[in-house]
Write a protein that holds these residues in place. Structure first.
Motif, mmCIF file in Angstrom:
data_model
loop_
_atom_site.group_PDB
_atom_site.id
_atom_site.type_symbol
_atom_site.label_atom_id
_atom_site.label_comp_id
_atom_site.label_asym_id
_atom_site.label_seq_id
_atom_site.Cartn_x
_atom_site.Cartn_y
_atom_site.Cartn_z
ATOM 1 N N VAL A 1 5.802 35.427 1.206
ATOM 2 C CA VAL A 1 4.776 35.862 0.796
ATOM 3 C C VAL A 1 3.799 35.383 -0.123
ATOM 4 O O VAL A 1 2.748 35.555 -0.630
ATOM 5 C CB VAL A 1 5.672 37.738 -0.212
ATOM 6 C CG1 VAL A 1 4.758 37.898 -0.756
ATOM 7 C CG2 VAL A 1 6.412 37.952 0.873
ATOM 8 N N TYR A 2 4.340 34.695 -1.231
ATOM 9 C CA TYR A 2 3.771 33.546 -1.960
ATOM 10 C C TYR A 2 3.580 32.513 -1.196
ATOM 11 O O TYR A 2 2.859 31.305 -2.276
ATOM 12 C CB TYR A 2 4.573 33.983 -3.588
ATOM 13 C CG TYR A 2 4.506 35.233 -3.995
ATOM 14 C CD1 TYR A 2 3.798 35.513 -4.734
ATOM 15 C CD2 TYR A 2 5.685 36.453 -3.109
ATOM 16 C CE1 TYR A 2 3.768 36.830 -5.340
ATOM 17 C CE2 TYR A 2 5.724 36.916 -3.850
ATOM 18 C CZ TYR A 2 4.278 37.122 -4.999
ATOM 19 O OH TYR A 2 5.009 38.745 -5.016
ATOM 20 N N GLY A 3 2.962 32.083 -0.131
ATOM 21 C CA GLY A 3 3.342 30.469 0.080
ATOM 22 C C GLY A 3 2.037 30.305 0.160
ATOM 23 O O GLY A 3 0.648 30.964 -0.333
ATOM 24 N N ALA A 4 1.554 28.962 0.226
ATOM 25 C CA ALA A 4 0.097 28.474 -0.241
ATOM 26 C C ALA A 4 -0.898 28.649 0.130
ATOM 27 O O ALA A 4 -1.832 29.068 0.667
ATOM 28 C CB ALA A 4 -0.137 26.732 0.359
ATOM 29 N N ARG A 5 -0.143 29.413 2.213
ATOM 30 C CA ARG A 5 -1.175 30.632 3.302
ATOM 31 C C ARG A 5 -0.986 31.104 3.236
ATOM 32 O O ARG A 5 -0.215 32.508 3.320
ATOM 33 C CB ARG A 5 -0.645 29.872 4.962
ATOM 34 C CG ARG A 5 -1.120 27.494 4.834
ATOM 35 C CD ARG A 5 -0.433 27.668 6.960
ATOM 36 N NE ARG A 5 -0.577 26.717 6.422
ATOM 37 C CZ ARG A 5 0.376 25.007 6.128
ATOM 38 N NH1 ARG A 5 1.663 25.616 5.462
ATOM 39 N NH2 ARG A 5 0.166 24.020 6.701
ATOM 40 N N ARG A 6 -1.937 32.348 3.035
ATOM 41 C CA ARG A 6 -2.381 33.253 2.490
ATOM 42 C C ARG A 6 -1.783 34.094 3.441
ATOM 43 O O ARG A 6 -2.100 34.123 4.503
ATOM 44 C CB ARG A 6 -3.340 33.784 1.587
ATOM 45 C CG ARG A 6 -3.633 35.746 1.684
ATOM 46 C CD ARG A 6 -5.346 35.822 1.097
ATOM 47 N NE ARG A 6 -5.302 37.182 1.009
ATOM 48 C CZ ARG A 6 -6.823 37.611 0.294
ATOM 49 N NH1 ARG A 6 -7.315 36.773 -0.495
ATOM 50 N NH2 ARG A 6 -6.640 38.945 0.071
ATOM 51 N N ALA A 7 -0.806 35.081 2.587
ATOM 52 C CA ALA A 7 -0.240 35.945 3.937
ATOM 53 C C ALA A 7 -0.790 37.457 4.958
ATOM 54 O O ALA A 7 -1.577 37.443 3.759
ATOM 55 C CB ALA A 7 1.198 36.719 3.414
ATOM 56 N N SER A 8 -0.908 37.252 5.298
ATOM 57 C CA SER A 8 -1.725 38.946 6.176
ATOM 58 C C SER A 8 -0.788 39.735 5.318
ATOM 59 O O SER A 8 0.378 39.640 5.989
ATOM 60 C CB SER A 8 -2.034 38.636 7.542
ATOM 61 O OG SER A 8 -0.897 38.454 8.530
ATOM 62 N N GLY A 9 -1.807 41.204 6.173
ATOM 63 C CA GLY A 9 -0.762 42.424 5.636
ATOM 64 C C GLY A 9 0.063 42.459 6.879
ATOM 65 O O GLY A 9 1.210 42.755 6.596
ATOM 66 N N GLN A 10 -0.161 41.857 8.168
ATOM 67 C CA GLN A 10 0.771 42.265 8.424
ATOM 68 C C GLN A 10 2.509 41.267 8.248
ATOM 69 O O GLN A 10 3.333 41.947 8.901
ATOM 70 C CB GLN A 10 0.757 41.781 10.321
ATOM 71 C CG GLN A 10 -0.247 42.896 11.367
ATOM 72 C CD GLN A 10 -0.657 42.751 12.455
ATOM 73 O OE1 GLN A 10 -0.647 41.107 12.418
ATOM 74 N NE2 GLN A 10 -1.484 43.230 13.146
ATOM 75 N N VAL A 11 1.906 39.725 7.901
ATOM 76 C CA VAL A 11 3.617 39.264 7.596
ATOM 77 C C VAL A 11 3.650 40.205 6.275
ATOM 78 O O VAL A 11 4.622 40.367 6.402
ATOM 79 C CB VAL A 11 2.854 38.022 7.250
ATOM 80 C CG1 VAL A 11 3.998 37.332 6.441
ATOM 81 C CG2 VAL A 11 2.300 37.468 8.307
ATOM 82 N N GLU A 12 3.147 40.682 5.524
ATOM 83 C CA GLU A 12 3.361 41.537 4.147
ATOM 84 C C GLU A 12 4.589 42.151 4.437
ATOM 85 O O GLU A 12 5.012 42.273 3.905
ATOM 86 C CB GLU A 12 2.152 41.874 3.568
ATOM 87 C CG GLU A 12 1.586 41.179 2.549
ATOM 88 C CD GLU A 12 0.519 40.982 2.202
ATOM 89 O OE1 GLU A 12 0.398 42.490 1.472
ATOM 90 O OE2 GLU A 12 -0.358 40.279 1.530
#
Length: 715
Positions: free
Chosen positions: A401-412
């Protein structure tokens, strides 16, 4: 019109105001107003010795006038140690930050590194105002080392003048350490430490010269005594009166710097104990720097890998269990430092196969075997093992969730479902302990474990679910058209409610600790948990004031958050984490009240008339067609302005939103790329939750890569 004959205004007090450049040690420690004389007026009245031995970091050391000498210092001095250390100077009677209200006073125009204007009520500007308040109110010496710049000051001590407490006091301190100091981070074996204490107090000829393997042990013993001393109850402060934590830390560092030979387990244990002590002293940057070395030493001796038992040779079970304990405590600390500072973790789950510690009390663990439990009572090590399990879940949340690559809505959503289920299973397995109606009848260690695990669990929920708070705002403005859209809306609202429940649970626990006088200034983890919870509640109040007509619920959130902020304000001295958190929270609290007063004035009574900088464009006499998301001089937009908040809902993720709607998809700003990027949700995106945490914890402001700040330039 004022007449020329009117007498000039006079101060409330008839006597001349006196500025004090330095407070005595007793007044500074107790955060009391000091006259700055030798002796000071308070020490003279109470008959106590008056000393000025604490380190002074505000330039040239000023002279200490005697009681009979005039106390007025040179006019060049404009601030005082007394002012910096006394909460009365920074907190009003209601517990909130004193001084000029940042929202009710003119602010200089803020620009980003490209020179673009940022409105005074934009989401980014909120963080900048908080950073400015920290720089104004927290004393940060410019000449501090880069590894600890931004930390609370630590007195310089000569380890050559170390005084040890009597042996009887040392035994009491060791017992206090294992009963109270680290209820769920138990990386030491009590019997082993007691043996080390005996060696430490052995004959002088046996201990005068420390061998290579004794340096780290001595450092570890000193840190155990330092930790235990600061965890004593007020009634027991006479125990170990000679123990000075700062001096013991310096002495431990002296021993560790003199280590030679291979890395030993005690080398890691001593440095890990130093890391925890630095956190208790609000020195998170120093801790983070030292922890980097500690973690890599742990990796160097393979603490992250499972150790095979060679049945043909003797296996030291005490050493084997301590290896597991040390690693999982370091792993847990790594996660919390990453969350609080918004920085990458050191340990990576793919590289770890270390086993969890055995659920067995120290008395059961012998060098040649682990004895079975003699009773059916819950093991002291059950809570540390489950805290390690919880840390694994938190590590996954930080990665996904807090990684360098911004999480998309589906990933969240997927992460919330995955880790939410893991948290539920974790809680269920420990429900017989964590859901006890009362823990007052339990022994002290169990009480501490009960509190720490509950706080850690609710904080994990906040970390997982708080990104949905901002998404819930956008979902509330439209009606989903398909079943999958409805599922997204329901999930988002469910996770938002779970986050709010967790925040209120943490606030309730903090309130109870304060009521029972069980909140210690050294409880860094608890202060951090409280700060995260209060931020969530304030953010929700701001949101609800714009769209949701739930006045009773909003009053409840605001009341709980403000009470928790008051509790936090009383938890530490001026440069502590608690006071820094309060400075940042005060900015957000004013945002919450201003937003409610502006949009729904009937919800909460206003503290003060709404400043013009917070009024809507129509209230300022501007054309209602002015795009409110465009930041330009003279026009400010609300941190949670509805048009700005709607930008965060991506059309690709929510097809039921009308892509032709100008409100849902306003044109990007032509003059403020920072607002478009960081504040596309009005205040923060998912990554900026960590920016708020980092700003308060690190103390030096980590937004300098976006905004120039001149406060520390110079010598």
């Amino acid at each position: 019109m004022k007449s020329h004959d009117d007498p000039p205004r006079k101060r409330r007090c008839g006597k001349e105001r006196v500025r004090v450049t330095r407070a005595c040690d007793a007044c500074k420690r107790k955060k009391l107003r000091c006259s700055g004389t030798l002796p000071c007026s308070l020490c003279q009245r109470t008959g106590r010795s008056c000393d000025y031995t604490a380190e002074y970091n505000r330039g040239k050391l000023p002279p200490i006038p005697s009681r009979e000498q005039p106390t007025t210092p040179p006019r060049t001095e404009t601030t005082t140690d007394c002012t910096l250390e006394s909460p009365a100077s920074s907190l009003r009677e209601d517990g909130f930050v004193n001084g000029a209200a940042s929202r009710n006073s003119p602010e200089a125009h803020q620009t980003d590194m490209e020179g673009h204007y940022v409105g005074p009520s934009s989401g980014v500007s909120f963080l900048i105002r908080a950073q400015r308040r920290l720089h104004e109110q927290i004393s940060l010496p410019i000449n501090a080392p880069i590894f600890s710049f931004g930390d609370a000051p630590l007195s310089n001590m000569d380890p050559a003048f170390l005084l040890l407490p009597p042996r009887s006091d040392a035994d009491v301190l060791v017992a206090r350490y294992f009963d109270f100091a680290f209820p769920t981070h138990r990386f030491l074996h009590q019997s082993q430490v007691e043996c080390w204490i005996s060696e430490f107090y052995g004959p002088l000829q046996d201990s005068a010269v420390a061998g290579p393997d004794k340096r780290s042990i001595r450092a570890l013993v000193l840190m155990v005594l330092a930790h235990a001393k600061q965890c004593l109850a007020e009634s027991d402060q006479g125990i170990g009166a000679s123990v000075n934590g700062t001096l013991y830390l310096a002495a431990a560092e002296h021993h560790l710097a003199a280590e030679t030979g291979p890395v030993r387990l005690t080398s890691v244990q001593a440095r890990l104990a130093q890391c925890f002590y630095l956190l208790s002293q609000s020195r998170i940057n120093h801790c983070w720097s030292l922890f980097g070395t500690t973690a890599r030493l742990a990796i160097a001796i393979g603490l992250h890998r499972a150790r095979r038992r060679d049945r043909s040779s003797s296996f030291d079970y005490v050493d084997g269990e301590c290896r597991k304990r040390v690693f999982w405590c370091a792993y847990s600390l790594d996660n919390y430092l990453s969350a609080a500072l918004g920085r990458p973790r050191i340990f990576h789950d793919d590289d770890i196969d270390q086993e969890l510690p055995t659920v067995a009390n120290d008395a059961q663990i012998k060098s040649d075997q682990i004895l079975p439990a003699a009773t059916s009572a819950q093991s002291i090590m059950l809570a540390p093992v489950y805290h390690a399990k919880l840390s694994v879940i938190i590590g996954g949340i930080l990665h996904d969730v807090y990684g360098a690559r911004r999480a998309s809505g589906q990933v969240e959503v997927a992460a919330a479902a995955k880790y939410g289920a893991g948290l539920s299973r974790w809680r269920q397995e420990l429900s017989s302990f964590l859901d006890l109606p009362s823990v007052d009848l339990l022994m002290l260690t169990y009480q501490r474990q009960y509190t720490v695990l509950n706080l850690a669990f609710y904080h994990a929920q906040i970390l997982l679910y708080r990104p949905f708070i901002l998404k819930d705002f956008g979902l509330s403005i439209a009606t989903p058209r398909s079943q999958s859209d409805r599922a997204v809306v329901e999930s988002t609202r469910k996770y938002t409610e779970l986050c709010l429940e967790a925040a209120m649970k943490i606030a309730a626990i903090v309130r109870e600790l304060c009521n029972r006088r069980r909140m210690y200034s050294t409880f860094w983890f608890t202060h951090y948990y409280a700060f995260s919870a209060i931020v969530v509640l304030y953010v929700r109040v701001v949101q609800g004031s714009t769209l949701v007509n739930r006045s009773d619920q909003l009053r409840s959130y605001l009341r709980i958050a403000e009470q928790a902020q008051r509790d936090l304000a009383l938890c530490g001295p001026r440069s502590s984490f608690a006071q820094r958190y309060v400075v940042v929270l005060e900015e957000l609290r004013k945002e919450a009240r201003a937003a409610i007063n502006r949009t729904r004035p009937s919800v909460v009574t206003s503290e003060a008339p709404l400043p013009s900088s917070l009024r809507s464009p129509s209230q300022q006499g501007l054309a209602s067609t002015e795009p409110r998301h465009i930041a330009k001089p003279g026009v400010s937009h609300s941190m949670f302005d509805i048009q700005t908040m709607q930008v965060s809902m991506r059309a690709s993720e929510h097809q039921w939103m009308d892509p032709t709607s100008a409100q849902l998809h306003p044109q990007p700003s032509q003059g403020n790329p920072v607002s478009d990027g960081l504040a596309e949700t009005g205040m923060m995106d998912v990554s900026d939750w960590g920016a708020v945490d980092s700003l308060a914890a690190a103390g030096l402001g980590e937004l300098d890569y976006l905004f120039p700040f001149e406060g520390f330039q110079g010598a």
